[in-house]
Design an enzyme around this catalytic site. Structure first.
Site, PDB file in Angstrom:
ATOM      1  N   ASP A 182      36.921  -9.144  43.011  1.00  0.00           N
ATOM      2  CA  ASP A 182      37.844 -10.096  42.393  1.00  0.00           C
ATOM      3  C   ASP A 182      37.799 -11.450  43.095  1.00  0.00           C
ATOM      4  O   ASP A 182      37.729 -12.498  42.454  1.00  0.00           O
ATOM      5  CB  ASP A 182      39.260  -9.518  42.441  1.00  0.00           C
ATOM      6  CG  ASP A 182      40.131 -10.040  41.306  1.00  0.00           C
ATOM      7  OD1 ASP A 182      39.575 -10.467  40.285  1.00  0.00           O
ATOM      8  OD2 ASP A 182      41.368 -10.004  41.437  1.00  0.00           O
ATOM      9  N   ASP A 235      44.921  -5.815  36.851  1.00  0.00           N
ATOM     10  CA  ASP A 235      45.928  -5.939  37.895  1.00  0.00           C
ATOM     11  C   ASP A 235      47.021  -4.900  37.746  1.00  0.00           C
ATOM     12  O   ASP A 235      47.891  -4.781  38.600  1.00  0.00           O
ATOM     13  CB  ASP A 235      46.551  -7.341  37.860  1.00  0.00           C
ATOM     14  CG  ASP A 235      45.556  -8.398  38.289  1.00  0.00           C
ATOM     15  OD1 ASP A 235      44.606  -8.056  38.996  1.00  0.00           O
ATOM     16  OD2 ASP A 235      45.733  -9.561  37.907  1.00  0.00           O
TER      17      ASP A 235
END
Length: 395
Positions: free
Chosen positions: A246, A292
């Protein structure tokens, strides 16, 4: 903020990577897209409502998906192929993620992300998104139907007949006959499928943010429920790898941002910051990618199952990781608004969701027990049950 997704439990790892990776890609970029289009100046009230709603929506699939994963896990241990959460077939059984899968996942996700980036560069974005819309329409209808099924079982009128059906496709004949598809369902499931199809058509035609969120929540809840880490070490490997993934793709390149802005699919939760001014027709969205939610969510669900295995009538690790998730997500939003730049949410969520439970385990003297906790894949669980039953019969 962001990253994401839900995958059918029976889908291969590569397919999981495609969806979860795409989700991952969108999230961090979702917030950047928000900042980039900030010609509309949101009011403090609108901003607070939008991000408060996103946090609340993110907590729902984690909390209820974790609870449903416990029921799902018990069914797996008993070697059963059905439990009351949707179509009763092998696809409803959880997909177990091993340490090897976890180590390979960030690499597969990176290749998929870069492949999507090249795809959008070479081919027309309009046609790609048309194909994606149809693909996610089918997935969304099935995911939402599976999500609604337990509720439908409780509210379905007793006076109405609940007929049983089976959809069976086979290949070959005689002894060489092989099952390709074998779905067992009932009237309740058909009602769920009908309602989900209406939502799907609404999304396909209007791309309305409420329809998008219904599909997104269904994907996230199914992901948390049906994607099972086999132990805490595997969870740390997966979260650690995606932490690096990420951060690299958000801060190191523009690949994730490009894909996120081009990718039209219900792989993120959105909420309008101008809802108070424009109502349901609002169009200035704050976003949170499903990655997420799903990635930390499957780790939090594992800790809940660990709590259950301790048989102490306590949910210490689940609640500590759940609160850590709230803290990490809140910190992401705070940093994003402070520096006015998209943030890779896993940069904050991973240390929080892993660190808090580890500190609690150290304090309680259960760290070794936590890392020794192991879950068996569905096929192994069924084998153990059959073996146990055979041993009893022999005795």
């Amino acid at each position: 903020m962001s990253e994401a997704e839900q995958v059918p439990a029976s889908a291969p790892e590569a397919a999981s990577a495609v969806i979860l990776d795409a989700l991952n890609a969108t999230d961090s970029n979702g917030t950047e897209a928000l900042n980039a289009t900030a010609k509309f100046v949101a009011t403090p009230e609108g901003t607070a409502l939008a991000y408060g709603s996103l946090v609340f929506m993110a907590l729902l699939p984690i909390f209820f998906g974790a609870l449903r994963s416990v029921t799902c896990s018990k069914s797996k241990e008993l070697g059963e192929n059905e439990y009351d959460s949707g179509f009763r077939n092998s696809a409803d059984m959880p997909e177990t993620i091993t340490s090897r899968d976890a180590a390979r996942f960030p690499i597969i996700a990176s290749c998929t992300l870069f492949g999507l980036y090249l795809f959008f560069k070479v081919f027309s974005q309009e046609y790609i998104n048309l194909l994606l819309s149809v693909y996610f329409f089918v997935l969304g209808v099935l995911a939402l139907s599976h999500t609604m099924s337990p509720l439908m079982s409780r509210i379905f009128p007793v006076s109405l007949p609940n007929k049983q059906y089976q959809l069976l496709f086979t290949q070959g004949s005689g002894e060489s006959k092989e099952e390709i598809v074998n779905y067992e369902f009932d009237t309740k499931n058909l009602v769920c499928l009908l309602i989900s199809s209406v939502v799907g058509v609404w999304y396909l035609l209007k791309k309305h943010w409420i329809a998008n969120n219904l599909f997104g929540l269904a994907f996230a809840l199914n992901g948390v429920e049906l994607l099972h880490l086999n132990n805490v070490s595997t969870g740390c490997i997966l979260l650690g790898g995606l932490f690096v993934y990420d951060v690299f793709w958000v801060f190191g390149t523009n690949v994730m941002v490009t894909v996120a802005k081009s990718f039209e699919a219900p792989i993120k939760l959105v909420f309008p910051q101008d809802l108070l001014e424009k109502g349901l027709e609002a169009n200035n969205f704050a976003m949170l990618g499903l990655g997420d939610i799903v990635i930390p969510g499957i780790f939090i669900a594992l800790l809940l199952r660990f709590d259950v295995s301790l048989k102490k009538n306590s949910r210490t690790y689940f609640y500590s990781s759940f609160l850590a998730y709230i803290f990490g997500l809140g910190l992401t939003i705070f940093v994003m608004h402070t520096f006015k730049h998209a943030q890779p949410a896993l940069l904050y969520l991973v240390p929080a969701c892993v660190g808090f439970p580890v500190v609690v385990a150290l304090f309680k003297g259960e760290l070794t027990e936590m890392f020794r906790y192991e879950e068996s894949p569905p096929e192994e669980a069924g084998t153990k049950e059959d073996s146990s039953a055979s041993d009893k019969k022999d005795q």
